[in-house]
Design an enzyme around this catalytic site. Structure first.
Site, PDB file in Angstrom:
ATOM      1  N   ARG A  53       0.847  -1.198   0.000  1.00 23.87           N
ATOM      2  CA  ARG A  53       0.000   0.000   0.000  1.00 23.87           C
ATOM      3  C   ARG A  53       0.882   1.248   0.000  1.00 23.87           C
ATOM      4  NH1 ARG A  53      -4.888   1.288   4.227  1.00 23.87           N
ATOM      5  NH2 ARG A  53      -3.297   1.005   5.836  1.00 23.87           N
ATOM      6  N   ASP A  59      -3.791   3.805  14.272  1.00 24.97           N
ATOM      7  CA  ASP A  59      -2.907   4.192  13.176  1.00 24.97           C
ATOM      8  C   ASP A  59      -3.338   5.565  12.672  1.00 24.97           C
ATOM      9  OD1 ASP A  59      -5.170   3.793  11.664  1.00 24.97           O
ATOM     10  OD2 ASP A  59      -4.414   2.036  10.599  1.00 24.97           O
TER      11      ASP A  59
HETATM   12  C1  LIG Z   1      -7.098   1.687   9.491  1.00 19.59           C
HETATM   13  C2  LIG Z   1      -6.132   0.817   8.843  1.00 19.59           C
HETATM   14  O1  LIG Z   1      -5.556   1.166   7.862  1.00 19.59           O
HETATM   15  S1  LIG Z   1      -5.777  -0.670   9.493  1.00 19.59           S
HETATM   16  C3  LIG Z   1      -4.278  -1.116   8.697  1.00 19.59           C
HETATM   17  C4  LIG Z   1      -3.141  -0.328   9.170  1.00 19.59           C
HETATM   18  N1  LIG Z   1      -2.782  -0.657  10.528  1.00 19.59           N
HETATM   19  C5  LIG Z   1      -2.001  -1.715  10.793  1.00 19.59           C
HETATM   20  O2  LIG Z   1      -1.573  -2.351   9.862  1.00 19.59           O
HETATM   21  C6  LIG Z   1      -1.678  -2.075  12.199  1.00 19.59           C
HETATM   22  C7  LIG Z   1      -1.105  -3.455  12.257  1.00 19.59           C
HETATM   23  N2  LIG Z   1      -0.840  -3.890  13.590  1.00 19.59           N
HETATM   24  C8  LIG Z   1       0.248  -3.528  14.283  1.00 19.59           C
HETATM   25  O3  LIG Z   1       1.039  -2.721  13.822  1.00 19.59           O
HETATM   26  C9  LIG Z   1       0.465  -4.157  15.614  1.00 19.59           C
HETATM   27  O4  LIG Z   1      -0.392  -5.260  15.779  1.00 19.59           O
HETATM   28  C10 LIG Z   1       0.248  -3.234  16.839  1.00 19.59           C
HETATM   29  C11 LIG Z   1       1.241  -2.093  16.754  1.00 19.59           C
HETATM   30  C12 LIG Z   1      -1.152  -2.696  16.869  1.00 19.59           C
HETATM   31  C13 LIG Z   1       0.512  -4.050  18.089  1.00 19.59           C
HETATM   32  O5  LIG Z   1       1.788  -4.622  17.973  1.00 19.59           O
HETATM   33  P1  LIG Z   1       2.580  -5.157  19.235  1.00 19.59           P
HETATM   34  O6  LIG Z   1       2.480  -4.146  20.329  1.00 19.59           O
HETATM   35  O7  LIG Z   1       3.941  -5.562  18.785  1.00 19.59           O
HETATM   36  O8  LIG Z   1       1.712  -6.412  19.652  1.00 19.59           O
HETATM   37  P2  LIG Z   1       2.170  -7.718  20.371  1.00 19.59           P
HETATM   38  O9  LIG Z   1       3.215  -7.438  21.388  1.00 19.59           O
HETATM   39  O10 LIG Z   1       0.947  -8.402  20.834  1.00 19.59           O
HETATM   40  O11 LIG Z   1       2.811  -8.570  19.186  1.00 19.59           O
HETATM   41  C14 LIG Z   1       3.128  -9.942  19.327  1.00 19.59           C
HETATM   42  C15 LIG Z   1       3.942 -10.343  18.132  1.00 19.59           C
HETATM   43  O12 LIG Z   1       3.154 -10.201  16.948  1.00 19.59           O
HETATM   44  C16 LIG Z   1       3.843  -9.376  16.025  1.00 19.59           C
HETATM   45  N3  LIG Z   1       2.851  -8.575  15.318  1.00 19.59           N
HETATM   46  C17 LIG Z   1       1.846  -7.855  15.849  1.00 19.59           C
HETATM   47  N4  LIG Z   1       1.127  -7.286  14.871  1.00 19.59           N
HETATM   48  C18 LIG Z   1       1.699  -7.661  13.708  1.00 19.59           C
HETATM   49  C19 LIG Z   1       1.392  -7.373  12.357  1.00 19.59           C
HETATM   50  N5  LIG Z   1       0.350  -6.625  12.030  1.00 19.59           N
HETATM   51  N6  LIG Z   1       2.189  -7.880  11.413  1.00 19.59           N
HETATM   52  C20 LIG Z   1       3.258  -8.674  11.747  1.00 19.59           C
HETATM   53  N7  LIG Z   1       3.586  -8.973  13.030  1.00 19.59           N
HETATM   54  C21 LIG Z   1       2.805  -8.470  13.990  1.00 19.59           C
HETATM   55  C22 LIG Z   1       4.747  -8.513  16.845  1.00 19.59           C
HETATM   56  O13 LIG Z   1       5.812  -8.021  16.042  1.00 19.59           O
HETATM   57  C23 LIG Z   1       5.178  -9.477  17.928  1.00 19.59           C
HETATM   58  O14 LIG Z   1       6.191 -10.299  17.383  1.00 19.59           O
HETATM   59  P3  LIG Z   1       7.237 -11.088  18.331  1.00 19.59           P
HETATM   60  O15 LIG Z   1       6.437 -11.912  19.285  1.00 19.59           O
HETATM   61  O16 LIG Z   1       7.999 -11.903  17.366  1.00 19.59           O
HETATM   62  O17 LIG Z   1       8.058 -10.059  19.015  1.00 19.59           O
HETATM   63  O1  LIG Z   2      -7.183   1.704   5.685  1.00 21.56           O
HETATM   64  C1  LIG Z   2      -8.150   1.323   6.270  1.00 21.56           C
HETATM   65  C2  LIG Z   2      -8.988   2.160   7.062  1.00 21.56           C
HETATM   66  O2  LIG Z   2      -9.905   1.640   7.701  1.00 21.56           O
HETATM   67  O3  LIG Z   2      -8.717   3.367   7.046  1.00 21.56           O
HETATM   68 MG   LIG Z   3      -7.101   3.918   5.695  1.00 26.62          MG
END
Ligand SMILES: CC(=O)SCCNC(=O)CCNC(=O)[C@H](O)C(C)(C)COP(=O)(O)OP(=O)(O)OC[C@H]1O[C@@H](n2cnc3c(N)ncnc32)[C@H](O)[C@@H]1OP(=O)(O)O
Ligand SMILES: O=CC(=O)O
Ligand SMILES: [Mg+2]
Length: 521
Positions: free
Chosen positions: A160, A443
């Site tokens: 993206r 986010d």
């Molecule tokens: C509105 C929108 O656009 S939604 C789409 C955009 N937003 C996103 O993509 C957010 C994606 N999610 C994240 O970034 C994360 O889940 C967070 C920041 C919310 C939380 O992350 P953390 O605080 O690291 O959570 P947590 O400690 O429970 O993570 C456990 C493990 O999962 C991994 N993990 C958590 N989320 C993700 C993810 N989305 N992708 C890959 N790995 C992940 C962490 O790196 C961690 O790895 P480790 O155990 O090897 O160290």
């Molecule tokens: O990118 C996704 C959203 O919900 O915003």
């Molecule tokens: Mg969005």
């Protein structure tokens, strides 16, 4: 006439900022940037019309496209047929490996909502993608080593790029700042496009925050130019468009049409959509004012109309309809954790029942929940494109029915918005674009809702459940109180300043990431 990298050249940056990539960026910028700027101006013009009492609606001038039954989008490309669960997240090294290994069918590798576009994240993220696709990626901490699973267990990568509004100031063409969208798009295409094709997939994208079909046409033109430049057949690139702005919800079919030979469907980006609803009608009084953010669910009438229309529109044209993000993430507190999983399951159950072909999760821990729900509805089908939803007839009035959203504006809701926006901005300014706050994924999109609600509530002189009116003084006082509750309050000084500007300046700032980006060198 030149293409100049003015950001620092870190280790291996030349593998991404190659001569060919810079040449393509130069071509795209010269051919398309003037139109990008015009289209951004058009957004302002439409905004002014709405502020003056105008309204969004289905377009008269594109009726023929909507009424023409003869066109469909391209058949799904390899790796994009079965999309029952998609994980999203930033492209740092550890998360790249974790996302690809998560068991999800698709990984949305994010340079938008979940990413701070520092120069290091922009180029470093591309290097991580290159290493992952070349199967040369690993990572280790003192306690854990990370490596990719076998090929057939990895998610398909869909990148993206940034939205059309965001500039890239470290890469200039003829002395001008470039478009973050075109830079992210071109860097990935040149470094990884052919590698992806060699692996039996392709250069796939998710396109964010568009406000009209003309903006989709601009993307399509970028694809055609880039494919011709690289000698790739037309239709090689595939793109799923996020319908996540209020204006775009009225142009879904036209957006599919513009991109049809490159289209991989639409996604219901609920958080930016909610942000856009607030933003678009922000000065139109109580009829367009939403209650506390956490009480606006996917089942309120205007949200329901939006998702129903999205499934109907996609399946009418043979395109995948992908659901959105339930922001709940696993928690160490067992009661909160149980609730989070129950909420994600309910959200995905509604989407699967409505005909979506798959949906998003924010965390690897949620992949199985989403997969199980969709698998139980899909059976042995890879998607449910056959569910046409001909029963759906959504009107403009239904999409615009914000007034019937139940709920109220409370001091707790205001405090939550203030704290979330400040905590998120602090993380963003430190280079992290997604964080868990109060057990939810936050986010850029969710933070925009928080600060825009405050802006609108202050403009509308909203009276809270406590009897207090939302004023500049109240928001500033509560901001200081909320910061005082956080660990290391001194960390939030710059975020506080940025927050107060984007939430309270009389002139509404279009995106909080624009002034925040200017804080970087
Ligand atoms: C509105 C929108 O656009 S939604 C789409 C955009 N937003 C996103 O993509 C957010 C994606 N999610 C994240 O970034 C994360 O889940 C967070 C920041 C919310 C939380 O992350 P953390 O605080 O690291 O959570 P947590 O400690 O429970 O993570 C456990 C493990 O999962 C991994 N993990 C958590 N989320 C993700 C993810 N989305 N992708 C890959 N790995 C992940 C962490 O790196 C961690 O790895 P480790 O155990 O090897 O160290
Ligand atoms: O990118 C996704 C959203 O919900 O915003
Ligand atoms: Mg969005």
């Amino acid at each position: 006439m030149s293409v100049d990298v003015i950001g620092p050249m870190g280790e291996r940056y030349d593998e991404i900022l190659s001569e060919r990539a810079l040449e393509l960026i130069g071509l795209l910028h010269r051919e398309l940037n003037p139109r990008r700027l015009e289209l951004l101006e058009r957004r302002q013009t439409r905004q002014e019309e709405i502020a003056a009492g105008g309204s969004l609606g289905f377009l008269e001038e594109t009726k023929a496209v909507r009424e023409d039954p003869s066109w469909r989008v391209a058949d799904a490309a390899p790796g994009l047929v079965d999309r029952r669960v998609e994980i999203t997240g930033p492209t740092d090294r550890k998360m790249t490996i974790n996302a690809l290994n998560s068991g999800a069918k698709v990984w949305l590798a994010d340079q938008e909502d979940a990413n701070t576009p520092t120069w290091e994240n922009v180029v470093g993220g591309q290097l991580n993608l290159l290493d992952a696709i070349s199967r040369k990626i690993d990572f280790s901490t003192a306690t854990k080593s990370y490596a990719l699973k076998p090929d057939d267990e990895l998610a398909t990568i869909v990148v993206r790029p940034r939205g059309w509004h965001l500039p890239e100031k470290h890469l200039l063409v003829d002395g001008e700042r470039t478009s973050g969208s075109l830079v992210d798009f071109a860097l990935y295409l040149v470094a990884c496009g052919q590698l992806q094709l060699d692996r039996g997939a392709g250069p796939y994208y998710y396109l964010p925050k568009m406000e009209s079909h003309l903006e989709a046409r601009l993307w399509n033109d970028a694809f055609v130019l880039a494919q011709d430049f690289l000698g790739l057949p037309r239709g090689t690139i595939r793109a799923t468009v996020l319908i996540e702005t209020y204006p775009a919800a009225f142009e879904m079919e036209e957006i599919l049409y513009e991109l049809r030979e490159h289209s991989a469907g639409l996604n219901a980006g609920r958080w930016d959509f909610m942000f856009s609803v607030i933003k678009t009608y922000r000065t139109r009084g109580a009829d367009f004012q939403l209650p506390d953010r956490n009480s606006v669910t996917m089942t309120v009438p205007f949200m329901r109309a939006y998702t129903e229309l999205l499934v109907r529109t996609c399946h009418k044209r043979g395109a995948h309809a992908i659901g959105g993000m339930a922001a709940f993430i696993p928690s160490k507190d067992p009661a909160v954790n149980e609730q989070a999983f129950a909420k994600v399951e309910a959200d995905k159950t509604r989407e699967a029942g409505d005909g979506f072909d798959g949906s998003w999760v924010a965390h690897p821990g949620m992949v199985e929940t989403c997969k199980a729900v969709f698998s139980s509805v899909l059976g042995d089908r890879p998607n449910q494109l056959d569910v046409l939803r001909e029963d759906v007839h959504v009107t403009a009035q239904q999409l615009l029915d914000v007034a019937s959203t139940p709920g109220s504006v409370t001091e707790a809701g205001l405090r939550n918005n203030i704290s979330v926006a400040i905590q998120y901005l602090a993380a963003w300014l430190e280079g992290t674009g997604a964080v868990g706050i109060f057990n939810l994924m936050e986010d850029a999109a969710t933070a925009e809702i928080s600060r825009s609600q405050i802006w609108q509530w202050r403009q509308n002189n909203v009276v809270l459940d406590t009897g207090a009116t939302v004023t500049t003084d109240l928001v500033t006082k509560l901001a200081d109180e909320e910061i005082a509750k956080l660990e290391d309050p001194a960390r939030f000084a710059t975020a506080r300043e940025t927050f107060l500007a984007v939430a309270l300046d009389d002139e509404y700032i279009d995106f909080l990431t624009l002034p925040a980006y200017e804080r970087f060198k």
